[in-house]
Design an enzyme around this catalytic site. Structure first.
Site, PDB file in Angstrom:
ATOM      1  N   SER A  96       0.842  -1.193   0.000  1.00  0.00           N
ATOM      2  CA  SER A  96       0.000   0.000   0.000  1.00  0.00           C
ATOM      3  C   SER A  96       0.875   1.241   0.000  1.00  0.00           C
ATOM      4  O   SER A  96       1.982   1.233   0.561  1.00  0.00           O
ATOM      5  CB  SER A  96      -0.896   0.009   1.245  1.00  0.00           C
ATOM      6  N   TYR A 131      -2.888  -1.615   9.746  1.00  0.00           N
ATOM      7  CA  TYR A 131      -2.913  -2.085   8.355  1.00  0.00           C
ATOM      8  C   TYR A 131      -1.603  -1.766   7.645  1.00  0.00           C
ATOM      9  O   TYR A 131      -0.986  -2.642   7.016  1.00  0.00           O
ATOM     10  CB  TYR A 131      -4.088  -1.421   7.632  1.00  0.00           C
TER      11      TYR A 131
END
Length: 260
Positions: free
Chosen positions: A152, A165
């Site tokens: 990400s 996350y």
């Protein structure tokens, strides 16, 4: 470029986890367009997965959908045996070529509110699951094959509420380099693709459905908009082509230039 990928990928088989929706769907369809057959996994929505399989089949490629909870490590041995059976039965092969570890989930929350349960779920899907699923499939990945892990943009820039996350994705980026080092003797390349903010149903569809968030992202992105699944899938297909056979252990951000 598309013709080159088509020629190079023909006859290959890919596994794309979470291939029934979002970035996984876009990746599966892009690989199929490039001439690659497919095993996609889904966690609970068989109808979505079947739609992807039917779309791929309509192009003349072969595809199968298999149920997999990417956070249930205890199920991976049985999944690998199922993959082996499918490869022999449908393709007459004992190996596949590409593994795209895409399946994901998201539990937002500031550091002061992260629960142990949500932390463990994120870890199981995004880190522990990727490590042990790849481990179970190693004997089935062809020498000279390719692995792509999904990270990400949040490992480079910080977004409040995403600490757990993003930390899992940071671990995946380190794991990717170790995979590339240890699997190099078999000619297997391993890279990590880090999307920016994409308009999907991920995170409850926040980027796609919240106009204020979407505009904020567009204003923070060099190319002036939020990303789309179609920005990511073709890039992964290109990375898996022979044109990129000399690329390994790399983090490739596909964000349109977020927060430059």
């Amino acid at each position: 470029m598309s013709d080159q990928i088509q020629n190079n990928a023909t006859g290959k088989i890919a596994i794309v986890t979470g291939g029934g929706r979002g970035l996984g769907r876009a990746t599966a369809l892009s690989l199929a367009a490039a001439g690659t057959d497919m095993i996609i996994t889904y966690r609970s929505n068989r109808q979505e997965a079947d739609t992807v399989v039917n779309t791929i089949s309509a192009t003349g490629r072969r595809a199968v959908a298999v149920q997999l909870d990417a956070g249930n490590i205890a199920s991976f041995e049985a999944f690998a045996a199922q993959v082996q059976s499918i490869l022999l039965g449908k393709w007459g092969r004992d190996s596949f070529d590409f593994l795209v570890n895409n399946a994901g989930t998201y539990y937002p929350g500031p550091i002061g509110q992260i629960t142990e349960e949500s932390f463990d779920q994120l870890c199981n899907v995004h880190f522990k699951g990727v490590l042990f699923l790849t481990q179970q499939l190693l004997s089935l990945i062809a020498d000279g094959g390719r692995i792509v892990n999904l990270s990400s943009g949040l490992t480079r820039f910080a977004g409040p509420g995403s600490a757990a996350y993003a930390s899992m994705k940071g671990a995946i980026e380190v794991l990717t380099r170790y995979m590339a080092k240890e699997l190099a003797g078999r000619g297997i390349t391993v890279n990590v693709v880090a999307p920016g903010a994409i308009e999907t149903d991920f995170g409850g569809g926040l980027v796609r459905d919240n106009d204020q968030v979407n505009k904020m992202i567009a204003a923070s992105t060099a190319l002036g908009r939020a990303g789309l699944p179609g920005d990511i899938g073709p890039m992964i297909a290109a990375l898996l082509s022979d044109a990129n056979r000399w690329v390994t252990a790399q983090r490739i951000e596909v964000s349109g230039g977020m927060f430059l």
